[in-house]
Write a protein that holds these residues in place. Structure first.
Motif, PDB file in Angstrom:
ATOM      1  N   ILE A 159     -50.023  11.140  32.454  1.00  0.00           N
ATOM      2  CA  ILE A 159     -49.592  11.568  31.117  1.00  0.00           C
ATOM      3  C   ILE A 159     -48.176  12.161  31.210  1.00  0.00           C
ATOM      4  CG2 ILE A 159     -50.109  13.262  29.284  1.00  0.00           C
ATOM      5  CD1 ILE A 159     -52.119  10.991  29.337  1.00  0.00           C
ATOM      6  N   THR A 160     -47.272  11.713  30.326  1.00  0.00           N
ATOM      7  CA  THR A 160     -45.893  12.212  30.381  1.00  0.00           C
ATOM      8  C   THR A 160     -45.743  13.471  29.525  1.00  0.00           C
ATOM      9  OG1 THR A 160     -45.140  11.024  28.420  1.00  0.00           O
ATOM     10  CG2 THR A 160     -45.070   9.819  30.516  1.00  0.00           C
ATOM     11  N   ARG A 161     -44.576  14.097  29.642  1.00  0.00           N
ATOM     12  CA  ARG A 161     -44.286  15.300  28.838  1.00  0.00           C
ATOM     13  C   ARG A 161     -44.508  15.028  27.363  1.00  0.00           C
ATOM     14  NH1 ARG A 161     -38.966  16.640  28.479  1.00  0.00           N
ATOM     15  NH2 ARG A 161     -39.520  18.502  27.345  1.00  0.00           N
ATOM     16  N   PHE A 162     -44.064  13.876  26.882  1.00  0.00           N
ATOM     17  CA  PHE A 162     -44.127  13.628  25.442  1.00  0.00           C
ATOM     18  C   PHE A 162     -45.559  13.343  24.980  1.00  0.00           C
ATOM     19  CE2 PHE A 162     -39.647  12.716  26.434  1.00  0.00           C
ATOM     20  CZ  PHE A 162     -39.077  13.670  25.610  1.00  0.00           C
ATOM     21  N   GLU A 163     -46.334  12.718  25.865  1.00  0.00           N
ATOM     22  CA  GLU A 163     -47.722  12.443  25.498  1.00  0.00           C
ATOM     23  C   GLU A 163     -48.537  13.731  25.356  1.00  0.00           C
ATOM     24  OE1 GLU A 163     -47.595   8.022  27.534  1.00  0.00           O
ATOM     25  OE2 GLU A 163     -48.664   9.618  28.557  1.00  0.00           O
ATOM     26  N   GLN A 164     -48.078  14.804  26.040  1.00  0.00           N
ATOM     27  CA  GLN A 164     -48.789  16.093  25.957  1.00  0.00           C
ATOM     28  C   GLN A 164     -48.552  16.823  24.634  1.00  0.00           C
ATOM     29  OE1 GLN A 164     -47.445  18.758  29.125  1.00  0.00           O
ATOM     30  NE2 GLN A 164     -47.141  16.992  30.439  1.00  0.00           N
ATOM     31  N   MET A 165     -47.554  16.411  23.888  1.00  0.00           N
ATOM     32  CA  MET A 165     -47.194  17.148  22.663  1.00  0.00           C
ATOM     33  C   MET A 165     -48.363  17.162  21.682  1.00  0.00           C
ATOM     34  SD  MET A 165     -44.011  18.064  23.117  1.00  0.00           S
ATOM     35  CE  MET A 165     -42.578  17.633  24.115  1.00  0.00           C
ATOM     36  N   LYS A 166     -48.329  18.151  20.786  1.00  0.00           N
ATOM     37  CA  LYS A 166     -49.443  18.327  19.832  1.00  0.00           C
ATOM     38  C   LYS A 166     -49.510  17.181  18.826  1.00  0.00           C
ATOM     39  CE  LYS A 166     -49.787  23.274  20.221  1.00  0.00           C
ATOM     40  NZ  LYS A 166     -48.873  23.333  21.393  1.00  0.00           N
ATOM     41  N   LEU A 167     -50.698  17.093  18.180  1.00  0.00           N
ATOM     42  CA  LEU A 167     -50.932  16.023  17.213  1.00  0.00           C
ATOM     43  C   LEU A 167     -49.867  16.019  16.102  1.00  0.00           C
ATOM     44  CD1 LEU A 167     -53.083  13.898  17.127  1.00  0.00           C
ATOM     45  CD2 LEU A 167     -54.335  15.279  15.463  1.00  0.00           C
TER      46      LEU A 167
END
Ligand SMILES: Nc1ncnc2c1ncn2[C@@H]1O[C@H](COP(=O)(O)OP(=O)(O)OP(=O)(O)O)[C@@H](O)[C@H]1O
Ligand SMILES: [Mg+2]
Length: 213
Positions: A159-167
């Motif tokens: 999982i990348t940094r951006f995929e971790q961002m909130k919904l």
């Protein structure tokens, strides 16, 4: 900045929309027509830009603030264009790029909400990095956020940094891409990415035939 003879096509859209899948299907189709295709991606695509990609995509969510991100993306973009994209276009090749400047606009210009970078600053940095260069055609793959993220989870890649961002980040992102497509109808086509891989591919092929052949 380039005496372009080939075409530059970009694939945009949120996480898991199917960009990498469709770009590879189109590459196979074009290759079967005898077209010389270069497949590349942003951030990255060249040695210098891939090194910057590592910095951008790995690590904690808050590792970079949005302005630092735009600066890093811009440096990566310039290196990628100069060393890979422009030479390929000058040689008459078709370059298919997995994400490009619309992603910078959508992520750093819209999705961070109040912390987003002013659009005029993003445009100015684009100009510094790329001059007047623009893609010939851009496919914006549009999918409900939850569905895209579900595909990413099922894919079993890190999982990348951006995929971790909130919904909420991903929802802003989706509407940003729709706005970008609406504002640039000559260059962009919005594609329903919730459809099957095969039907999306057929649509993309028919648009390429209509617009570029
Ligand atoms: N139309 C589709 N229907 C169902 N599954 C799909 C479809 N397109 C792609 N997938 C699957 O969903 C996952 C995400 O697709 P893909 O990696 O192409 O998306 P992406 O837009 O490149 O994602 P990212 O933004 O993370 O790079 C993959 O496992 C892929 O096989
Ligand atoms: Mg991908």
């Amino acid at each position: 900045m380039t005496d372009s003879k080939g075409f530059f096509l970009t694939f945009e859209g949120g996480e898991g929309a199917g960009k990498s899948t469709q770009i590879s299907l189109l590459r196979d189709f074009l290759a079967s027509k005898g077209i010389d295709v270069v497949l590349t991606r942003e951030p990255g695509g060249s040695a210098g830009a891939e090194a910057i990609r590592e910095l951008l995509l790995n690590g904690a969510e808050d590792k970079w603030d949005p302005v630092s991100e735009v600066l890093l993306f811009s440096a990566a973009r310039r290196n990628h264009l100069q060393t890979k994209v422009f030479p390929a276009l000058s040689a008459g090749k078709w370059v298919l790029c997995d994400r490009f400047a619309d992603s910078t606009m959508a992520y750093q210009g819209y999705a961070y909400g109040e912390k987003s970078v002013p659009l005029s600053d993003i445009e100015a940095l684009y100009k510094i990095a790329a001059g007047d260069f623009q893609p010939d055609l851009t496919f914006i793959l549009d999918i409900p956020v939850e569905e895209g993220l579900k595909r990413v989870e099922a894919r079993s890649e890190a999982i990348t940094r951006f995929e971790q961002m909130k919904l909420d980040f991903h929802k802003k992102l989706r509407s940003a891409y729709v706005n970008i497509a609406d504002a640039n109808p000559e260059r962009c086509v919005l594609i329903n990415a919730a459809d099957t891989k095969e039907r999306i591919h057929e649509r993309i092929v028919s648009l390429v035939m209509q617009r570029l052949f």
